[in-house]
Design an enzyme around this catalytic site. Structure first.
Site, PDB file in Angstrom:
ATOM      1  N   PRO A   9       0.773  -1.246   0.000  1.00 50.47           N
ATOM      2  CA  PRO A   9       0.000   0.000   0.000  1.00 50.47           C
ATOM      3  C   PRO A   9       0.806   1.299   0.000  1.00 50.47           C
ATOM      4  O   PRO A   9       0.727   2.112   0.920  1.00 50.47           O
ATOM      5  CB  PRO A   9      -0.846  -0.128   1.263  1.00 50.47           C
ATOM      6  CG  PRO A   9       0.019  -0.922   2.192  1.00 50.47           C
ATOM      7  CD  PRO A   9       0.742  -1.909   1.304  1.00 50.47           C
ATOM      8  N   CYS A  10       1.537   1.526  -1.069  1.00 51.19           N
ATOM      9  CA  CYS A  10       2.313   2.763  -1.180  1.00 51.19           C
ATOM     10  C   CYS A  10       1.391   3.987  -1.257  1.00 51.19           C
ATOM     11  O   CYS A  10       1.826   5.097  -0.963  1.00 51.19           O
ATOM     12  CB  CYS A  10       3.264   2.704  -2.366  1.00 51.19           C
ATOM     13  SG  CYS A  10       2.475   2.380  -3.942  1.00 51.19           S
ATOM     14  N   HIS A  11       0.131   3.774  -1.591  1.00 54.32           N
ATOM     15  CA  HIS A  11      -0.815   4.899  -1.634  1.00 54.32           C
ATOM     16  C   HIS A  11      -1.083   5.466  -0.236  1.00 54.32           C
ATOM     17  O   HIS A  11      -1.562   6.587  -0.116  1.00 54.32           O
ATOM     18  CB  HIS A  11      -2.137   4.474  -2.303  1.00 54.32           C
ATOM     19  CG  HIS A  11      -2.871   3.394  -1.574  1.00 54.32           C
ATOM     20  ND1 HIS A  11      -2.550   2.051  -1.715  1.00 54.32           N
ATOM     21  CD2 HIS A  11      -3.905   3.454  -0.696  1.00 54.32           C
ATOM     22  CE1 HIS A  11      -3.370   1.342  -0.960  1.00 54.32           C
ATOM     23  NE2 HIS A  11      -4.190   2.164  -0.324  1.00 54.32           N
TER      24      HIS A  11
END
Length: 154
Positions: free
Chosen positions: A123-125
């Protein structure tokens, strides 16, 4: 190499896998037809497709997939740490740098974050600027904003 496409509220998503795990999840502008990029699903891409569909439907907030992203040891360390950021929360690049016990690596963490090949599942977001602003996202800031809002739903 296995490949499969799904439709999402944010457009087509491409899922790739090897025999050992998911190697990529990315937003694409179109689903390729014909022989240019034939879809070759596998049990792993089917599982990822099902989990992503459940995520977009709002019924899944934790993925259970074997991951096999290719990257440097540092990138792998950052990506593993990203996977510890809980659903519905955000953190900063400095938080990730602290998480890998390298507080001076904030810029390098940002670069590794930007090279994450497995969107959503890694989950780089969920990483935002230290001042709370949305910062770069390979899929585009509009998609990042949508994903963060989606995860805030009760």
């Amino acid at each position: 190499m296995y490949m499969q496409f799904i439709n999402s509220p944010l457009g087509p998503v491409k899922i790739t896998a090897s025999d050992s795990g998911i190697t990529g999840i990315s937003f694409v502008s179109t689903v390729f037809a014909g022989t240019a990029q034939p879809s070759q699903p596998s049990a792993l891409t089917d599982s990822a497709a099902a989990q992503l569909s459940a995520y977009f439907a709002g019924s899944l907030n934790r993925f259970d997939l074997p991951l096999a992203a290719q990257g440097t040891a540092f990138q792998q360390q950052v990506w593993r740490t990203l996977c510890t950021v809980p659903f519905g929360t955000t953190c900063s690049y400095a938080d990730i740098a602290r998480g890998i016990s390298n507080v001076k690596a904030v810029r390098a963490v940002g670069a590794a974050n930007g090279r994450n090949p497995i969107a959503i599942v890694v989950p780089c977001h969920r990483v935002i600027g230290a001042n709370g602003t949305l910062t770069g996202y390979a899929g585009g800031l509009d998609k990042k904003a949508w994903l963060l809002k989606h995860e805030q739903r009760p």
